[in-house]
Design a protein around this motif. Structure first.
Motif, PDB file in Angstrom:
ATOM      1  N   GLU A   1      11.122   7.106  -2.361  1.00  0.00           N
ATOM      2  CA  GLU A   1      10.057   7.591  -3.241  1.00  0.00           C
ATOM      3  C   GLU A   1       9.927   6.721  -4.491  1.00  0.00           C
ATOM      4  OE1 GLU A   1       9.704  12.337  -2.268  1.00  0.00           O
ATOM      5  OE2 GLU A   1      11.424  11.670  -3.455  1.00  0.00           O
ATOM      6  N   ILE A   2      11.050   6.281  -5.045  1.00  0.00           N
ATOM      7  CA  ILE A   2      11.012   5.373  -6.200  1.00  0.00           C
ATOM      8  C   ILE A   2      10.386   4.037  -5.777  1.00  0.00           C
ATOM      9  CG2 ILE A   2      12.422   4.038  -7.814  1.00  0.00           C
ATOM     10  CD1 ILE A   2      12.403   6.933  -8.607  1.00  0.00           C
ATOM     11  N   GLY A   3      10.789   3.506  -4.638  1.00  0.00           N
ATOM     12  CA  GLY A   3      10.225   2.250  -4.141  1.00  0.00           C
ATOM     13  C   GLY A   3       8.731   2.346  -3.890  1.00  0.00           C
ATOM     14  N   ILE A   4       8.303   3.451  -3.302  1.00  0.00           N
ATOM     15  CA  ILE A   4       6.876   3.672  -3.061  1.00  0.00           C
ATOM     16  C   ILE A   4       6.129   3.724  -4.389  1.00  0.00           C
ATOM     17  CG2 ILE A   4       5.216   5.443  -2.305  1.00  0.00           C
ATOM     18  CD1 ILE A   4       7.267   6.033   0.014  1.00  0.00           C
ATOM     19  N   ALA A   5       6.683   4.419  -5.365  1.00  0.00           N
ATOM     20  CA  ALA A   5       6.032   4.527  -6.674  1.00  0.00           C
ATOM     21  C   ALA A   5       5.846   3.153  -7.303  1.00  0.00           C
ATOM     22  CB  ALA A   5       6.852   5.433  -7.593  1.00  0.00           C
ATOM     23  N   ILE A   6       6.868   2.327  -7.254  1.00  0.00           N
ATOM     24  CA  ILE A   6       6.782   0.976  -7.830  1.00  0.00           C
ATOM     25  C   ILE A   6       5.725   0.160  -7.091  1.00  0.00           C
ATOM     26  CG2 ILE A   6       8.045  -1.190  -8.147  1.00  0.00           C
ATOM     27  CD1 ILE A   6      10.574   0.615  -8.609  1.00  0.00           C
ATOM     28  N   ALA A   7       5.729   0.228  -5.769  1.00  0.00           N
ATOM     29  CA  ALA A   7       4.743  -0.514  -4.970  1.00  0.00           C
ATOM     30  C   ALA A   7       3.320  -0.066  -5.318  1.00  0.00           C
ATOM     31  CB  ALA A   7       5.020  -0.324  -3.480  1.00  0.00           C
ATOM     32  N   LEU A   8       3.119   1.237  -5.477  1.00  0.00           N
ATOM     33  CA  LEU A   8       1.782   1.747  -5.770  1.00  0.00           C
ATOM     34  C   LEU A   8       1.309   1.360  -7.170  1.00  0.00           C
ATOM     35  CD1 LEU A   8       1.873   5.282  -4.111  1.00  0.00           C
ATOM     36  CD2 LEU A   8       0.739   3.208  -3.276  1.00  0.00           C
ATOM     37  N   VAL A   9       2.208   1.329  -8.131  1.00  0.00           N
ATOM     38  CA  VAL A   9       1.819   0.931  -9.492  1.00  0.00           C
ATOM     39  C   VAL A   9       1.214  -0.467  -9.474  1.00  0.00           C
ATOM     40  CG1 VAL A   9       2.742   0.226 -11.738  1.00  0.00           C
ATOM     41  CG2 VAL A   9       3.344   2.450 -10.790  1.00  0.00           C
ATOM     42  N   PHE A  10       1.832  -1.366  -8.731  1.00  0.00           N
ATOM     43  CA  PHE A  10       1.374  -2.749  -8.695  1.00  0.00           C
ATOM     44  C   PHE A  10       0.351  -3.011  -7.586  1.00  0.00           C
ATOM     45  CE2 PHE A  10       5.480  -3.027 -10.840  1.00  0.00           C
ATOM     46  CZ  PHE A  10       5.085  -3.676 -12.000  1.00  0.00           C
ATOM     47  N   GLY A  11       0.209  -2.083  -6.666  1.00  0.00           N
ATOM     48  CA  GLY A  11      -0.665  -2.330  -5.529  1.00  0.00           C
ATOM     49  C   GLY A  11      -0.084  -3.381  -4.610  1.00  0.00           C
ATOM     50  N   LEU A  12       1.223  -3.313  -4.431  1.00  0.00           N
ATOM     51  CA  LEU A  12       1.956  -4.272  -3.610  1.00  0.00           C
ATOM     52  C   LEU A  12       2.369  -3.577  -2.308  1.00  0.00           C
ATOM     53  CD1 LEU A  12       3.363  -7.037  -3.336  1.00  0.00           C
ATOM     54  CD2 LEU A  12       5.336  -6.014  -4.468  1.00  0.00           C
ATOM     55  N   LEU A  13       1.984  -4.165  -1.176  1.00  0.00           N
ATOM     56  CA  LEU A  13       2.249  -3.549   0.132  1.00  0.00           C
ATOM     57  C   LEU A  13       1.731  -2.113   0.160  1.00  0.00           C
ATOM     58  CD1 LEU A  13       5.883  -4.876   0.694  1.00  0.00           C
ATOM     59  CD2 LEU A  13       3.780  -5.778   1.690  1.00  0.00           C
ATOM     60  N   THR A  14       0.508  -1.942  -0.330  1.00  0.00           N
ATOM     61  CA  THR A  14      -0.066  -0.609  -0.504  1.00  0.00           C
ATOM     62  C   THR A  14      -0.177   0.147   0.812  1.00  0.00           C
ATOM     63  OG1 THR A  14      -1.323  -1.454  -2.372  1.00  0.00           O
ATOM     64  CG2 THR A  14      -2.021   0.658  -1.462  1.00  0.00           C
TER      65      THR A  14
ATOM     66  N   GLY B   1      -7.134  -1.787  -3.016  1.00  0.00           N
ATOM     67  CA  GLY B   1      -8.370  -2.014  -3.753  1.00  0.00           C
ATOM     68  C   GLY B   1      -8.342  -3.338  -4.500  1.00  0.00           C
ATOM     69  N   GLY B   2      -9.408  -3.572  -5.236  1.00  0.00           N
ATOM     70  CA  GLY B   2      -9.583  -4.852  -5.929  1.00  0.00           C
ATOM     71  C   GLY B   2      -8.607  -5.085  -7.063  1.00  0.00           C
ATOM     72  N   TRP B   3      -8.094  -4.020  -7.649  1.00  0.00           N
ATOM     73  CA  TRP B   3      -7.169  -4.155  -8.775  1.00  0.00           C
ATOM     74  C   TRP B   3      -5.738  -3.971  -8.286  1.00  0.00           C
ATOM     75  CZ3 TRP B   3      -9.967  -0.574 -12.839  1.00  0.00           C
ATOM     76  CH2 TRP B   3     -11.232  -1.101 -13.106  1.00  0.00           C
ATOM     77  N   SER B   4      -5.303  -4.877  -7.407  1.00  0.00           N
ATOM     78  CA  SER B   4      -3.963  -4.767  -6.834  1.00  0.00           C
ATOM     79  C   SER B   4      -3.397  -6.156  -6.574  1.00  0.00           C
ATOM     80  CB  SER B   4      -4.019  -3.988  -5.510  1.00  0.00           C
ATOM     81  OG  SER B   4      -4.724  -4.714  -4.526  1.00  0.00           O
ATOM     82  N   VAL B   5      -2.082  -6.228  -6.514  1.00  0.00           N
ATOM     83  CA  VAL B   5      -1.418  -7.477  -6.155  1.00  0.00           C
ATOM     84  C   VAL B   5      -1.810  -7.872  -4.735  1.00  0.00           C
ATOM     85  CG1 VAL B   5       0.839  -8.546  -5.746  1.00  0.00           C
ATOM     86  CG2 VAL B   5       0.482  -7.106  -7.769  1.00  0.00           C
ATOM     87  N   ASP B   6      -1.936  -6.875  -3.854  1.00  0.00           N
ATOM     88  CA  ASP B   6      -2.362  -7.151  -2.475  1.00  0.00           C
ATOM     89  C   ASP B   6      -3.673  -7.928  -2.455  1.00  0.00           C
ATOM     90  OD1 ASP B   6      -0.190  -5.746  -1.464  1.00  0.00           O
ATOM     91  OD2 ASP B   6      -1.323  -3.910  -1.118  1.00  0.00           O
ATOM     92  N   ARG B   7      -4.617  -7.537  -3.289  1.00  0.00           N
ATOM     93  CA  ARG B   7      -5.922  -8.206  -3.357  1.00  0.00           C
ATOM     94  C   ARG B   7      -5.754  -9.667  -3.779  1.00  0.00           C
ATOM     95  NH1 ARG B   7     -10.898  -9.479  -1.906  1.00  0.00           N
ATOM     96  NH2 ARG B   7     -12.353  -9.625  -3.609  1.00  0.00           N
ATOM     97  N   GLY B   8      -4.851  -9.922  -4.727  1.00  0.00           N
ATOM     98  CA  GLY B   8      -4.594 -11.295  -5.150  1.00  0.00           C
ATOM     99  C   GLY B   8      -4.056 -12.145  -4.016  1.00  0.00           C
TER     100      GLY B   8
END
Length: 149
Positions: A67-80, A134-141
């Motif tokens: 859950e902590i890992g998911i939260a961190i990933a979601l904050v940055f939009g990494l591996l969403t 979405g567009g405002w995510s590390v994934d998008r970059g």
């Protein structure tokens, strides 16, 4: 008429903002749940002991850390999309094994039912799994860099 057809940039911005806010709210919920599990392992273990799941002590640590890992990933939009799948699995597991179990989800005299938050998190996880960050995510970059090469 579709307002997005004439103003694609505005709709792109609105969609990016919507997914950004959804990611951050979901991250806050998952992060708090994970921290609560890890900071109070005896209580988390006790809840899991009432289920059919094996190794409740270990499972409490694994789920809390996830859950902590998911939260961190979601904050940055990494591996969403992966994080969205994690939200689905954890929330569906909480519904199936903790909230609902062998009894009815409906509470006599209550307008709602057990597991409303978890059911909503399953739906949010599915949205993130299907749409990504979405567009405002590390994934998008990363996606933008790949298509430029």
């Amino acid at each position: 008429s579709n307002p997005c057809s004439a103003r694609a940039t505005a709709c792109s911005t609105a969609g990016s903002l919507g997914l950004f806010l959804l990611r951050w709210v979901t991250a806050a919920i998952m992060g708090v749940h994970g921290a609560n599990k890890l900071l109070n392992l005896p209580a988390a273990t006790e809840v899991l002991q009432s289920t059919v799941l094996p190794a409740p002590g270990t499972l409490a640590i694994v789920v809390g850390a996830a859950e902590i890992g998911i939260a961190i990933a979601l904050v940055f939009g990494l591996l969403t999309r992966v994080a969205g799948l994690g939200v689905v699995l954890i929330a569906a597991g909480a519904l199936a094994f903790v909230q609902w179990g062998p009894w009815s989800p409906f509470v006599p005299g209550s307008a709602g039912f057990n597991g409303e938050l978890e059911l909503l998190l399953v739906a949010v996880g599915v949205v993130l799994l299907l749409l990504g960050g979405g567009g405002w995510s590390v994934d998008r970059g990363f996606r933008g860099r790949r298509t430029a090469e």
